[in-house]
Design a protein around this motif. Sequence first.
Motif, short mmCIF file in Angstrom:
data_model
loop_
_atom_site.label_atom_id
_atom_site.label_comp_id
_atom_site.label_asym_id
_atom_site.label_seq_id
_atom_site.Cartn_x
_atom_site.Cartn_y
_atom_site.Cartn_z
N ALA A 1 35.03 0.17 38.19
CA ALA A 1 36.32 0.81 37.90
C ALA A 1 37.31 0.58 39.03
N SER A 2 36.84 0.63 40.26
CA SER A 2 37.70 0.40 41.41
C SER A 2 38.30 -1.00 41.37
N LYS A 3 37.47 -1.97 41.06
CA LYS A 3 37.93 -3.37 40.99
C LYS A 3 38.93 -3.56 39.86
N ILE A 4 38.60 -3.06 38.68
CA ILE A 4 39.46 -3.25 37.51
C ILE A 4 40.78 -2.52 37.65
N MET A 5 40.74 -1.29 38.16
CA MET A 5 41.94 -0.45 38.25
C MET A 5 42.71 -0.63 39.55
N ASN A 6 42.11 -1.37 40.50
CA ASN A 6 42.73 -1.57 41.81
C ASN A 6 43.05 -0.24 42.49
N ILE A 7 42.04 0.64 42.46
CA ILE A 7 42.12 1.96 43.09
C ILE A 7 40.93 2.06 44.04
N PRO A 8 41.11 2.61 45.24
CA PRO A 8 39.98 2.72 46.18
C PRO A 8 38.80 3.49 45.57
N ALA A 9 37.61 3.02 45.87
CA ALA A 9 36.39 3.65 45.35
C ALA A 9 36.31 5.13 45.71
N GLN A 10 36.83 5.49 46.88
CA GLN A 10 36.76 6.87 47.35
C GLN A 10 37.56 7.83 46.46
N ALA A 11 38.42 7.30 45.61
CA ALA A 11 39.25 8.15 44.75
C ALA A 11 38.52 8.58 43.48
N PHE A 12 37.41 7.93 43.16
CA PHE A 12 36.73 8.18 41.89
C PHE A 12 35.74 9.34 41.97
N THR A 13 35.71 10.10 40.89
CA THR A 13 34.69 11.14 40.69
C THR A 13 33.92 10.77 39.43
N ILE A 14 32.61 10.79 39.53
CA ILE A 14 31.75 10.49 38.39
C ILE A 14 30.98 11.76 38.03
N LEU A 15 31.09 12.17 36.78
CA LEU A 15 30.36 13.34 36.29
C LEU A 15 29.29 12.88 35.32
N ILE A 16 28.06 13.30 35.55
CA ILE A 16 26.94 12.94 34.68
C ILE A 16 26.50 14.20 33.94
N GLU A 17 26.54 14.13 32.63
CA GLU A 17 26.09 15.24 31.79
C GLU A 17 24.85 14.78 31.03
N GLU A 18 23.70 15.31 31.42
CA GLU A 18 22.45 14.93 30.76
C GLU A 18 22.21 15.80 29.54
N MET A 19 21.71 15.17 28.51
CA MET A 19 21.47 15.89 27.27
C MET A 19 20.01 15.73 26.85
N GLU A 20 19.42 16.82 26.47
CA GLU A 20 18.07 16.79 25.91
C GLU A 20 18.15 16.18 24.51
N ARG A 21 17.14 15.42 24.13
CA ARG A 21 17.14 14.78 22.81
C ARG A 21 17.15 15.81 21.68
N GLU A 22 16.70 17.03 21.97
CA GLU A 22 16.72 18.07 20.94
C GLU A 22 18.10 18.69 20.77
N ASN A 23 19.05 18.32 21.65
CA ASN A 23 20.42 18.83 21.56
C ASN A 23 21.40 17.81 21.02
N VAL A 24 20.88 16.68 20.51
CA VAL A 24 21.75 15.63 19.98
C VAL A 24 21.27 15.27 18.58
#
Length: 62
Positions: free
Chosen positions: A27-50
């Motif tokens: 994303a940093s490379k494509i958007m030409n924005i410093p890597a330090q600016a990015f926040t990544i949120l990971i939301e894990e889901m149980e297979r019984e909830n999908v």
Amino acid sequence: MPVITVNGPKMSKEQKAELVKSFTETASKIMNIPAQAFTILIEEMERENVGVGGVLLADREK
């Protein structure tokens, strides 16, 4: 501050670290924005909830 949200299955800490690193670098490379600016949120889901096609993912494995 760009935010990338990932919804997916449970992952190991190592998998999460690799995912965060890869998404940030790409994303940093494509958007030409410093890597330090990015926040990544990971939301894990149980297979019984999908459901896909009216069936829980947990039940599709049986």
